[in-house]
Write a protein that holds these residues in place. Structure first.
Motif, PDB file in Angstrom:
ATOM      1  N   ILE A 170      -4.079 -21.528 -31.029  1.00  0.00           N
ATOM      2  CA  ILE A 170      -4.367 -20.485 -30.044  1.00  0.00           C
ATOM      3  C   ILE A 170      -4.853 -19.221 -30.750  1.00  0.00           C
ATOM      4  CG2 ILE A 170      -2.748 -21.421 -28.347  1.00  0.00           C
ATOM      5  CD1 ILE A 170      -0.817 -19.170 -29.129  1.00  0.00           C
ATOM      6  N   LEU A 171      -5.467 -18.335 -29.980  1.00  0.00           N
ATOM      7  CA  LEU A 171      -6.080 -17.135 -30.539  1.00  0.00           C
ATOM      8  C   LEU A 171      -5.098 -16.316 -31.367  1.00  0.00           C
ATOM      9  CD1 LEU A 171      -8.713 -15.418 -30.576  1.00  0.00           C
ATOM     10  CD2 LEU A 171      -7.697 -14.116 -28.703  1.00  0.00           C
ATOM     11  N   GLU A 172      -3.896 -16.094 -30.849  1.00  0.00           N
ATOM     12  CA  GLU A 172      -2.911 -15.294 -31.563  1.00  0.00           C
ATOM     13  C   GLU A 172      -2.561 -15.908 -32.913  1.00  0.00           C
ATOM     14  OE1 GLU A 172      -2.801 -16.021 -28.354  1.00  0.00           O
ATOM     15  OE2 GLU A 172      -2.515 -14.144 -27.265  1.00  0.00           O
ATOM     16  N   GLU A 173      -2.456 -17.240 -32.966  1.00  0.00           N
ATOM     17  CA  GLU A 173      -2.175 -17.922 -34.236  1.00  0.00           C
ATOM     18  C   GLU A 173      -3.329 -17.731 -35.213  1.00  0.00           C
ATOM     19  OE1 GLU A 173      -1.557 -21.891 -32.816  1.00  0.00           O
ATOM     20  OE2 GLU A 173       0.608 -21.609 -32.606  1.00  0.00           O
ATOM     21  N   LYS A 174      -4.555 -17.772 -34.702  1.00  0.00           N
ATOM     22  CA  LYS A 174      -5.729 -17.570 -35.556  1.00  0.00           C
ATOM     23  C   LYS A 174      -5.730 -16.158 -36.150  1.00  0.00           C
ATOM     24  CE  LYS A 174      -8.772 -20.787 -33.155  1.00  0.00           C
ATOM     25  NZ  LYS A 174      -9.952 -20.927 -32.289  1.00  0.00           N
ATOM     26  N   LYS A 203     -11.192 -13.528 -24.343  1.00  0.00           N
ATOM     27  CA  LYS A 203     -10.148 -13.646 -25.363  1.00  0.00           C
ATOM     28  C   LYS A 203      -9.990 -15.085 -25.850  1.00  0.00           C
ATOM     29  CE  LYS A 203      -7.705  -9.608 -23.906  1.00  0.00           C
ATOM     30  NZ  LYS A 203      -6.645  -9.086 -23.130  1.00  0.00           N
ATOM     31  N   THR A 204     -11.135 -15.731 -26.046  1.00  0.00           N
ATOM     32  CA  THR A 204     -11.131 -17.097 -26.564  1.00  0.00           C
ATOM     33  C   THR A 204     -11.703 -17.165 -27.969  1.00  0.00           C
ATOM     34  OG1 THR A 204     -13.292 -17.499 -25.552  1.00  0.00           O
ATOM     35  CG2 THR A 204     -11.335 -18.143 -24.272  1.00  0.00           C
TER      36      THR A 204
END
Length: 113
Positions: free
Chosen positions: A2-6, A100-101
């Motif tokens: 997911i974005l936050e993990e990236k 937000k992708t």
């Protein structure tokens, strides 16, 4: 992922690049500019040799989304110098597309106490 993990992963990779003095790579990836590089070098010269924490558990990366939805900030609390934890925090900033992708920009904002 997911974005936050990236974003957290990018922050971790950026810290590893700093520890390994890969300033040219960071500039090439637009994570720092000349001014930021000079500032980082000045701080590191005073503080000592930037090192990684002894374990991943001790690499504390906080992620937060800006209230105005303009992006995300990450903070590495705290940086380690000469294998000792300091009170210095690394601040990074991330910009994303409207959905937000996708990460559109990631860079070191500053370091501070």
């Amino acid at each position: 992922m997911i974005l936050e993990e990236k974003i957290v992963q990018l922050t971790r990779e950026t810290l590893v690049d700093l520890v390994n003095l890969r300033y040219a790579k960071l500039k090439e990836e637009n994570k720092i500019n000349e001014e930021t590089e000079e500032f980082l070098k000045e701080v590191f010269q005073v503080e000592g040799t930037l090192t990684l924490p002894p374990s991943d558990e001790e690499m504390d990366i906080d992620l937060y989304e800006y209230n105005d939805n303009s992006g995300f900030g990450t903070e590495v609390r705290y940086l380690w110098f000469d294998d000792e934890e300091s009170q210095i925090v690394l601040f990074c900033e991330t910009k994303t597309n409207a959905e937000k992708t996708e990460i559109t920009e990631f860079y070191i904002e500053t370091i501070d106490v």
